[in-house]
Design a protein around this motif. Structure first.
Motif, PDB file in Angstrom:
ATOM      1  N   HIS A 204       0.871  -1.179   0.000  1.00 42.84           N
ATOM      2  CA  HIS A 204       0.000   0.000   0.000  1.00 42.84           C
ATOM      3  C   HIS A 204       0.904   1.225   0.000  1.00 42.84           C
ATOM      4  N   LEU A 205       0.518   2.246  -0.767  1.00 46.19           N
ATOM      5  CA  LEU A 205       1.333   3.435  -0.843  1.00 46.19           C
ATOM      6  C   LEU A 205       0.477   4.662  -1.070  1.00 46.19           C
ATOM      7  N   GLY A 206       0.963   5.780  -0.593  1.00 51.65           N
ATOM      8  CA  GLY A 206       0.267   7.044  -0.782  1.00 51.65           C
ATOM      9  C   GLY A 206       1.166   8.191  -0.386  1.00 51.65           C
ATOM     10  N   GLY A 207       0.956   9.332  -1.042  1.00 54.86           N
ATOM     11  CA  GLY A 207       1.760  10.492  -0.712  1.00 54.86           C
ATOM     12  C   GLY A 207       1.272  11.736  -1.416  1.00 54.86           C
ATOM     13  N   PHE A 208       1.829  12.871  -0.993  1.00 56.22           N
ATOM     14  CA  PHE A 208       1.449  14.162  -1.542  1.00 56.22           C
ATOM     15  C   PHE A 208       2.648  15.083  -1.368  1.00 56.22           C
ATOM     16  N   SER A 209       3.266  15.481  -2.482  1.00 51.92           N
ATOM     17  CA  SER A 209       4.446  16.340  -2.410  1.00 51.92           C
ATOM     18  C   SER A 209       4.325  17.484  -3.417  1.00 51.92           C
ATOM     19  N   ASN A 210       5.251  18.425  -3.344  1.00 52.87           N
ATOM     20  CA  ASN A 210       5.202  19.579  -4.235  1.00 52.87           C
ATOM     21  C   ASN A 210       5.499  19.218  -5.688  1.00 52.87           C
ATOM     22  N   HIS A 211       6.379  18.218  -5.899  1.00 54.77           N
ATOM     23  CA  HIS A 211       6.777  17.825  -7.249  1.00 54.77           C
ATOM     24  C   HIS A 211       6.973  16.312  -7.289  1.00 54.77           C
ATOM     25  N   ARG A 212       6.881  15.753  -8.502  1.00 58.05           N
ATOM     26  CA  ARG A 212       7.179  14.328  -8.672  1.00 58.05           C
ATOM     27  C   ARG A 212       8.666  14.150  -8.381  1.00 58.05           C
ATOM     28  N   SER A 213       8.947  13.353  -7.398  1.00 56.97           N
ATOM     29  CA  SER A 213      10.339  13.124  -7.008  1.00 56.97           C
ATOM     30  C   SER A 213      10.401  11.789  -6.295  1.00 56.97           C
ATOM     31  N   SER A 214      11.264  11.703  -5.323  1.00 55.39           N
ATOM     32  CA  SER A 214      11.401  10.489  -4.551  1.00 55.39           C
ATOM     33  C   SER A 214      10.192  10.335  -3.639  1.00 55.39           C
ATOM     34  N   PRO A 215       9.615   9.187  -3.475  1.00 50.28           N
ATOM     35  CA  PRO A 215      10.001   7.930  -4.079  1.00 50.28           C
ATOM     36  C   PRO A 215       9.450   7.787  -5.502  1.00 50.28           C
ATOM     37  N   ASP A 216      10.102   6.964  -6.294  1.00 51.37           N
ATOM     38  CA  ASP A 216       9.672   6.705  -7.666  1.00 51.37           C
ATOM     39  C   ASP A 216       8.582   5.631  -7.633  1.00 51.37           C
ATOM     40  N   VAL A 217       7.343   6.060  -7.444  1.00 47.42           N
ATOM     41  CA  VAL A 217       6.240   5.105  -7.286  1.00 47.42           C
ATOM     42  C   VAL A 217       5.877   4.435  -8.618  1.00 47.42           C
ATOM     43  N   VAL A 218       6.030   5.152  -9.740  1.00 44.40           N
ATOM     44  CA  VAL A 218       5.783   4.532 -11.039  1.00 44.40           C
ATOM     45  C   VAL A 218       6.846   3.457 -11.279  1.00 44.40           C
ATOM     46  N   GLY A 219       8.081   3.775 -10.934  1.00 44.16           N
ATOM     47  CA  GLY A 219       9.164   2.792 -11.045  1.00 44.16           C
ATOM     48  C   GLY A 219       8.924   1.572 -10.177  1.00 44.16           C
ATOM     49  N   LEU A 220       8.317   1.769  -9.005  1.00 43.96           N
ATOM     50  CA  LEU A 220       7.984   0.638  -8.136  1.00 43.96           C
ATOM     51  C   LEU A 220       7.005  -0.295  -8.834  1.00 43.96           C
ATOM     52  N   PHE A 221       5.963   0.254  -9.450  1.00 44.04           N
ATOM     53  CA  PHE A 221       5.002  -0.588 -10.166  1.00 44.04           C
ATOM     54  C   PHE A 221       5.687  -1.353 -11.301  1.00 44.04           C
ATOM     55  N   GLU A 222       6.585  -0.690 -12.030  1.00 43.33           N
ATOM     56  CA  GLU A 222       7.308  -1.347 -13.113  1.00 43.33           C
ATOM     57  C   GLU A 222       8.230  -2.444 -12.574  1.00 43.33           C
ATOM     58  N   HIS A 223       8.855  -2.197 -11.423  1.00 41.78           N
ATOM     59  CA  HIS A 223       9.729  -3.196 -10.808  1.00 41.78           C
ATOM     60  C   HIS A 223       8.927  -4.434 -10.384  1.00 41.78           C
ATOM     61  N   VAL A 224       7.792  -4.223  -9.737  1.00 35.85           N
ATOM     62  CA  VAL A 224       6.958  -5.359  -9.323  1.00 35.85           C
ATOM     63  C   VAL A 224       6.491  -6.138 -10.548  1.00 35.85           C
ATOM     64  N   ALA A 225       6.130  -5.439 -11.622  1.00 34.03           N
ATOM     65  CA  ALA A 225       5.710  -6.118 -12.861  1.00 34.03           C
ATOM     66  C   ALA A 225       6.809  -7.043 -13.368  1.00 34.03           C
ATOM     67  N   ALA A 226       8.064  -6.627 -13.245  1.00 34.05           N
ATOM     68  CA  ALA A 226       9.187  -7.425 -13.743  1.00 34.05           C
ATOM     69  C   ALA A 226       9.509  -8.612 -12.842  1.00 34.05           C
ATOM     70  N   VAL A 227       9.470  -8.429 -11.512  1.00 35.82           N
ATOM     71  CA  VAL A 227       9.910  -9.497 -10.606  1.00 35.82           C
ATOM     72  C   VAL A 227       8.783 -10.422 -10.153  1.00 35.82           C
ATOM     73  N   ALA A 228       7.549  -9.961 -10.257  1.00 41.15           N
ATOM     74  CA  ALA A 228       6.392 -10.765  -9.845  1.00 41.15           C
ATOM     75  C   ALA A 228       5.257 -10.520 -10.841  1.00 41.15           C
ATOM     76  N   PRO A 229       5.355 -11.078 -12.055  1.00 39.81           N
ATOM     77  CA  PRO A 229       4.429 -10.736 -13.141  1.00 39.81           C
ATOM     78  C   PRO A 229       2.984 -11.167 -12.934  1.00 39.81           C
ATOM     79  N   GLY A 230       2.685 -11.926 -11.917  1.00 37.54           N
ATOM     80  CA  GLY A 230       1.304 -12.267 -11.616  1.00 37.54           C
ATOM     81  C   GLY A 230       0.621 -11.232 -10.731  1.00 37.54           C
ATOM     82  N   SER A 231       1.377 -10.233 -10.312  1.00 32.01           N
ATOM     83  CA  SER A 231       0.850  -9.191  -9.421  1.00 32.01           C
ATOM     84  C   SER A 231      -0.143  -8.309 -10.163  1.00 32.01           C
ATOM     85  N   TYR A 232      -0.997  -7.664  -9.376  1.00 30.10           N
ATOM     86  CA  TYR A 232      -1.954  -6.724  -9.958  1.00 30.10           C
ATOM     87  C   TYR A 232      -2.237  -5.616  -8.956  1.00 30.10           C
ATOM     88  N   GLY A 233      -2.622  -4.449  -9.489  1.00 31.06           N
ATOM     89  CA  GLY A 233      -2.938  -3.337  -8.614  1.00 31.06           C
ATOM     90  C   GLY A 233      -3.181  -2.072  -9.398  1.00 31.06           C
TER      91      GLY A 233
END
Length: 131
Positions: free
Chosen positions: A55-84
């Protein structure tokens, strides 16, 4: 502003019967990955009723750290049966400044879509600026 809210059900494959020892290894590796992200916002991996979830959530002034889009792409690569889903509002994204976007993780792929229920952001969520 960069606002995001999301969740991922972690699975090795799209089959219902994941190999539990392999899944635990994947989850342990994901836990290390999340720890390296050092998010000041919500970033949680836990087991519930025998299933691992992020589970993840946040609110910041600009897109920066953490790379949440990158996290979704990483999970897609290492656990391809995942969904969310990951709902994102980035008022600095060219062409999407007035949209709520949703990223869909399914079968090892991450795709982006406009969230029709919350877009256009103004006037659906906020009143137009009149100052």
């Amino acid at each position: 502003m960069f606002e995001y809210h999301g969740w991922i059900t972690i699975r090795e494959t799209a089959a219902e019967d994941d190999d539990e020892p392999q899944l635990r290894e994947t989850v342990d590796a994901l836990r290390l990955h999340l720890a390296r992200m050092e998010s000041p916002y919500l970033l949680d991996l836990r087991w519930m009723n025998g299933e691992p979830f992020i589970h993840l959530g946040g609110f910041s002034n600009h897109r920066s750290s953490p790379d949440v889009v990158g996290l979704f792409e990483h999970v897609a690569a290492v656990a391809p049966g995942s969904y969310g889903l990951l709902h994102v509002r980035d008022d600095e994204e060219p062409g999407h400044e007035n949209e709520m976007r949703v990223l869909r993780l399914a079968r090892g792929m991450v795709t982006q879509h406009t969230e029709a229920l919350l877009s256009p952001y103004t006037p659906t969520v906020e009143d137009p600026f009149t100052g």
